[in-house]
Design a protein around this motif. Structure first.
Motif, mmCIF file in Angstrom:
data_model
loop_
_atom_site.group_PDB
_atom_site.id
_atom_site.type_symbol
_atom_site.label_atom_id
_atom_site.label_comp_id
_atom_site.label_asym_id
_atom_site.label_seq_id
_atom_site.Cartn_x
_atom_site.Cartn_y
_atom_site.Cartn_z
ATOM 1 N N SER A 115 -21.116 -10.191 5.348
ATOM 2 C CA SER A 115 -20.024 -11.131 5.112
ATOM 3 C C SER A 115 -19.375 -11.578 6.417
ATOM 4 O O SER A 115 -18.957 -12.733 6.547
ATOM 5 C CB SER A 115 -18.973 -10.479 4.212
ATOM 6 N N SER A 116 -19.276 -10.690 7.408
ATOM 7 C CA SER A 116 -18.699 -11.084 8.685
ATOM 8 C C SER A 116 -19.582 -12.056 9.432
ATOM 9 O O SER A 116 -19.109 -12.941 10.139
ATOM 10 C CB SER A 116 -18.432 -9.843 9.542
ATOM 11 N N SER A 117 -20.899 -11.930 9.298
ATOM 12 C CA SER A 117 -21.806 -12.862 9.973
ATOM 13 C C SER A 117 -21.779 -14.233 9.333
ATOM 14 O O SER A 117 -22.030 -15.241 10.002
ATOM 15 C CB SER A 117 -23.225 -12.300 9.969
ATOM 16 N N ARG A 118 -21.460 -14.300 8.031
ATOM 17 C CA ARG A 118 -21.458 -15.586 7.337
ATOM 18 C C ARG A 118 -20.043 -16.085 7.044
ATOM 19 O O ARG A 118 -19.885 -17.074 6.339
ATOM 20 C CB ARG A 118 -22.219 -15.456 6.015
ATOM 21 N N SER A 119 -19.027 -15.411 7.548
ATOM 22 C CA SER A 119 -17.655 -15.836 7.285
ATOM 23 C C SER A 119 -17.330 -17.093 8.079
ATOM 24 O O SER A 119 -17.858 -17.316 9.175
ATOM 25 C CB SER A 119 -16.673 -14.726 7.649
ATOM 26 N N ILE A 120 -16.440 -17.901 7.528
ATOM 27 C CA ILE A 120 -16.033 -19.138 8.177
ATOM 28 C C ILE A 120 -14.613 -18.955 8.699
ATOM 29 O O ILE A 120 -13.808 -18.224 8.101
ATOM 30 C CB ILE A 120 -16.096 -20.334 7.212
ATOM 31 N N PRO A 121 -14.276 -19.578 9.811
ATOM 32 C CA PRO A 121 -12.914 -19.423 10.348
ATOM 33 C C PRO A 121 -11.899 -20.149 9.482
ATOM 34 O O PRO A 121 -12.220 -21.075 8.728
ATOM 35 C CB PRO A 121 -13.015 -20.036 11.741
ATOM 36 N N SER A 122 -10.667 -19.722 9.609
ATOM 37 C CA SER A 122 -9.547 -20.339 8.877
ATOM 38 C C SER A 122 -8.620 -21.006 9.884
ATOM 39 O O SER A 122 -8.236 -20.404 10.890
ATOM 40 C CB SER A 122 -8.776 -19.283 8.073
ATOM 41 N N LYS A 123 -8.264 -22.229 9.592
ATOM 42 C CA LYS A 123 -7.344 -23.006 10.416
ATOM 43 C C LYS A 123 -6.163 -23.434 9.566
ATOM 44 O O LYS A 123 -6.289 -23.655 8.358
ATOM 45 C CB LYS A 123 -8.039 -24.238 11.007
ATOM 46 N N GLN A 124 -5.009 -23.550 10.227
ATOM 47 C CA GLN A 124 -3.790 -23.928 9.512
ATOM 48 C C GLN A 124 -3.123 -25.110 10.198
ATOM 49 O O GLN A 124 -3.125 -25.208 11.427
ATOM 50 C CB GLN A 124 -2.784 -22.764 9.460
ATOM 51 N N ILE A 125 -2.553 -25.974 9.369
ATOM 52 C CA ILE A 125 -1.717 -27.079 9.840
ATOM 53 C C ILE A 125 -0.333 -26.893 9.228
ATOM 54 O O ILE A 125 -0.196 -26.743 8.007
ATOM 55 C CB ILE A 125 -2.300 -28.451 9.450
ATOM 56 N N LEU A 126 0.664 -26.902 10.077
ATOM 57 C CA LEU A 126 2.041 -26.701 9.647
ATOM 58 C C LEU A 126 2.785 -28.026 9.756
ATOM 59 O O LEU A 126 2.975 -28.555 10.858
ATOM 60 C CB LEU A 126 2.711 -25.632 10.505
ATOM 61 N N LEU A 127 3.165 -28.580 8.609
ATOM 62 C CA LEU A 127 3.885 -29.858 8.559
ATOM 63 C C LEU A 127 5.385 -29.589 8.516
ATOM 64 O O LEU A 127 5.886 -28.943 7.597
ATOM 65 C CB LEU A 127 3.468 -30.667 7.324
ATOM 66 N N LEU A 128 6.093 -30.084 9.516
ATOM 67 C CA LEU A 128 7.538 -29.903 9.621
ATOM 68 C C LEU A 128 8.209 -31.268 9.552
ATOM 69 O O LEU A 128 7.847 -32.183 10.305
ATOM 70 C CB LEU A 128 7.915 -29.209 10.929
ATOM 71 N N GLY A 129 9.194 -31.413 8.681
ATOM 72 C CA GLY A 129 9.893 -32.691 8.557
ATOM 73 C C GLY A 129 10.975 -32.609 7.506
ATOM 74 O O GLY A 129 10.986 -31.716 6.650
ATOM 75 N N GLN A 130 11.878 -33.566 7.574
ATOM 76 C CA GLN A 130 12.967 -33.644 6.613
ATOM 77 C C GLN A 130 12.465 -34.218 5.289
ATOM 78 O O GLN A 130 11.335 -34.717 5.204
ATOM 79 C CB GLN A 130 14.102 -34.501 7.179
ATOM 80 N N PRO A 131 13.256 -34.139 4.218
ATOM 81 C CA PRO A 131 12.803 -34.667 2.927
ATOM 82 C C PRO A 131 12.511 -36.166 2.983
ATOM 83 O O PRO A 131 13.149 -36.923 3.710
ATOM 84 C CB PRO A 131 13.982 -34.359 1.990
ATOM 85 N N SER A 132 11.517 -36.565 2.222
ATOM 86 C CA SER A 132 11.142 -37.979 2.040
ATOM 87 C C SER A 132 10.714 -38.630 3.349
ATOM 88 O O SER A 132 10.988 -39.808 3.591
ATOM 89 C CB SER A 132 12.300 -38.776 1.421
ATOM 90 N N THR A 133 10.026 -37.895 4.203
ATOM 91 C CA THR A 133 9.503 -38.469 5.446
ATOM 92 C C THR A 133 8.020 -38.795 5.370
ATOM 93 O O THR A 133 7.474 -39.316 6.336
ATOM 94 C CB THR A 133 9.751 -37.504 6.613
ATOM 95 N N GLY A 134 7.358 -38.496 4.267
ATOM 96 C CA GLY A 134 5.932 -38.790 4.123
ATOM 97 C C GLY A 134 5.040 -37.602 4.411
ATOM 98 O O GLY A 134 3.858 -37.800 4.753
ATOM 99 N N LYS A 135 5.528 -36.385 4.271
ATOM 100 C CA LYS A 135 4.700 -35.203 4.552
ATOM 101 C C LYS A 135 3.564 -35.061 3.548
ATOM 102 O O LYS A 135 2.464 -34.629 3.905
ATOM 103 C CB LYS A 135 5.577 -33.953 4.535
#
Length: 563
Positions: A25-45
């Motif tokens: 499983s470690s040889s075939r595992s895929i990396p994990s990436k994260q995107i963190l969206l920061l913004g005020q309400p109703s900004t189009g996130k």
């Protein structure tokens, strides 16, 4: 042939199948990436999150008034250009607002020690509220610095140093894409290192990849005037006039100066899929940036595989089209920012930003104060609060009025009762025993008659025509005071109306009443109440009762009455 065998056989390995499965499983595992969206309400996130994950925007995401979760989350698999192999799993976290009870949850989902090398931060700004750009940028960038510091352990410090070196190498090896069929320099690292210019990458000590995305850029040059309640821009939208173009260019120069200090990219986005696709490609390019080359790479170059970015970014920078601005990290500099429009001092704005970050600056000469002169705040202001009404404590109010009323004799409500003579001429309705209409003589006589009904008196016809019992005339032997005989016999024969108490006064000036035998109401009531005060238990009460005349004119003692 003898074979020697150990006396203690070798024990079999523990969890053999588990170790085999883990290695596969470690040889075939895929990396994990994260995107963190920061913004005020109703900004189009939600629109940006759908673009990064290549998912359609739902109707709920289009609603500006929808209810956000404390931390929004969604994920998708990232495939290669041929759409054959899965390269990574991309997760998108969304923060609804810059408030502590939302941002305090992120370190639990994204601990910086493990998430820092695999996280991209996207700060979302709304072009319908351009006067908030600098304020929101400072709020979010300060939070990113705090989040990246974490608990300050040694393991996290090593990760921070590696991430900063990686981002610095990414900025130094950036080169504009060309139309040559040869591979570009940003896909394979070259050996030429370009020095960072002044004001470049002076902050962001943890090397966090950052993209500043200004959404709703299609409304910048909208020729229609919109009300502040619909779009939020109010009088900021004035078409393509010279003053408005100069102001929007100034906003872009300020944003580029701030992004340059953090090694961040600047994008203007619209809801068009082609525009959002450019942002996604650059985001994946920064997420999969290769690590910084080690110092021993030249010596062991044969043993190491060539370092290559899995996602290339081949779009050229664009600073002219207002709805498609593309300023990738590593391309910008103070010279390129200043040449856009004369009169802009990038160094001065950089120093003003530093003053805002200082806790003791107080905002004097800071970037926020300068930005308000460039873009005045034209957002809707909440109505002012009414003045605070601090009521007087109840006891203090009562004490104040008590002191004032005690100084004036006419304000004391107990004054009329202290001198009963003042109530002789009082009119009906004044509070008091003699001035009230409920204590006049007919009412008292009627009340006494009803009270004596139960004693056994014969019924008589009242003035109203209703039958009632005649009040029983009691002498001293029966226990009734003789002074009350006039009250109960006013309507009877003259033989029953004799007898007055010796102590009752008879003023000559009072007008006699026809129903009381020459007595006024005042005198009758006075006799009644004084007779209530007398009792047979007092000394001399028995002797007075024995000497009083009976109704038939004879006298007798108490013993005779009992017989």
């Amino acid at each position: 042939m003898d074979f020697s065998r150990s006396s203690t056989p070798e024990a079999p390995p523990q969890d053999l199948w588990s170790s085999i499965l883990d290695s596969v499983s470690s040889s075939r595992s895929i990396p994990s990436k994260q995107i963190l969206l920061l913004g005020q309400p109703s900004t189009g996130k939600s629109t940006l999150a759908a673009a990064f994950l290549q998912k359609p925007v739902t109707d709920e995401g289009k609603d500006d008034q929808r209810t956000d979760f404390a931390i929004g989350y969604d994920f998708a698999n990232v495939r290669d250009e041929a759409d054959e192999d899965t390269l990574a799993r991309l997760s998108v976290y969304t923060v609804p607002a810059a408030v502590p009870y939302y941002t305090a949850l992120l370190p639990h989902f994204l601990p910086p020690r493990f998430s820092l090398p695999h996280t991209l931060v996207v700060i979302v700004l709304d072009w319908t509220r351009p006067w908030t750009f600098v304020d929101e940028l400072q709020t979010w960038l300060e939070w990113v610095e705090t989040w990246a510091k974490g608990d300050g352990l040694r393991e996290l410090e090593i990760v921070r140093e590696e991430c900063r070196e990686r981002l610095q190498s990414y900025l130094q090896h950036y080169a504009e894409p060309s139309t040559d069929p040869l591979p570009t320099s940003n896909s394979t690292l070259s050996t030429t290192l370009l020095p960072l210019g002044p004001g470049s990458f002076t902050h962001n000590s943890a090397g966090v990849p950052i993209i500043v995305a200004c959404t709703k850029a299609d409304l910048i040059d909208d020729g229609n005037d919109m009300a502040a309640g619909t779009s939020g821009m109010g009088s900021m939208v004035k078409g393509k006039g010279g003053e408005w173009e100069e102001r929007t260019d100034g906003i872009m120069q300020v944003l580029r100066t701030i992004c340059l200090k953090y090694g961040a990219s600047l994008f203007y986005t619209t809801p068009l899929p082609a525009n959002l696709q450019v942002l996604r490609q650059h985001g994946l390019n920064m997420l999969f940036m290769p690590p910084a080359p080690s110092p021993s790479m030249g010596t062991y170059s044969e043993a190491q595989a060539p370092v290559r970015n899995l996602f290339t970014f081949n779009h050229k920078p664009n600073t002219l089209d207002r709805d498609r601005i593309v300023v990738p990290a590593g391309w910008d500099s103070w010279g390129k920012i200043t040449v856009m429009r004369d009169g802009f001092d990038a160094k001065m704005w950089g120093e003003a930003w530093e003053k805002d970050l200082e806790a003791d600056s107080g905002g004097e000469g800071g970037a926020k104060r300068l930005y308000t002169t460039l873009v005045p705040d034209q957002g809707q202001k909440p109505p002012p609060l009414p003045p605070f009404n601090n009521p007087t404590p109840e006891q203090a109010f009562l004490a104040k009025n008590y002191d004032e009323n005690s100084k004036k004799s006419d304000r004391d409500p107990r004054g009329p009762f202290r001198n009963p003579a003042d109530l002789a001429g009082a009119s009906a309705g004044i509070v008091g025993p003699l001035g009230s209409s409920s204590f006049d003589l007919p009412n008292v006589v009627r009340a006494l008659s009803e009270m004596e009904t139960g004693i056994g008196g014969p019924p008589v016809i009242s003035a109203e025509g209703a039958p009632r019992r005649a009040p029983a005339v009691r002498t001293a032997a029966s226990g009734r005071p003789t002074g009350l005989s006039t009250l109960g016999t006013s309507g009877m024969s003259p033989t029953h109306g004799a007898g007055r108490t010796p102590t009752s006064p008879a003023p000559a000036t009072s007008t006699p009443s026809p129903t009381t035998g020459g007595q006024t109401q005042h005198e009758v009531l006075q006799n009644f109440f004084q007779s209530l005060l007398s009792s047979k238990d007092r000394p001399g009460a028995s002797a007075a009762a024995a000497s009083r005349p009976r109704v038939n004119g004879n006298t007798h003692t108490t013993e005779d009455a009992n017989n």
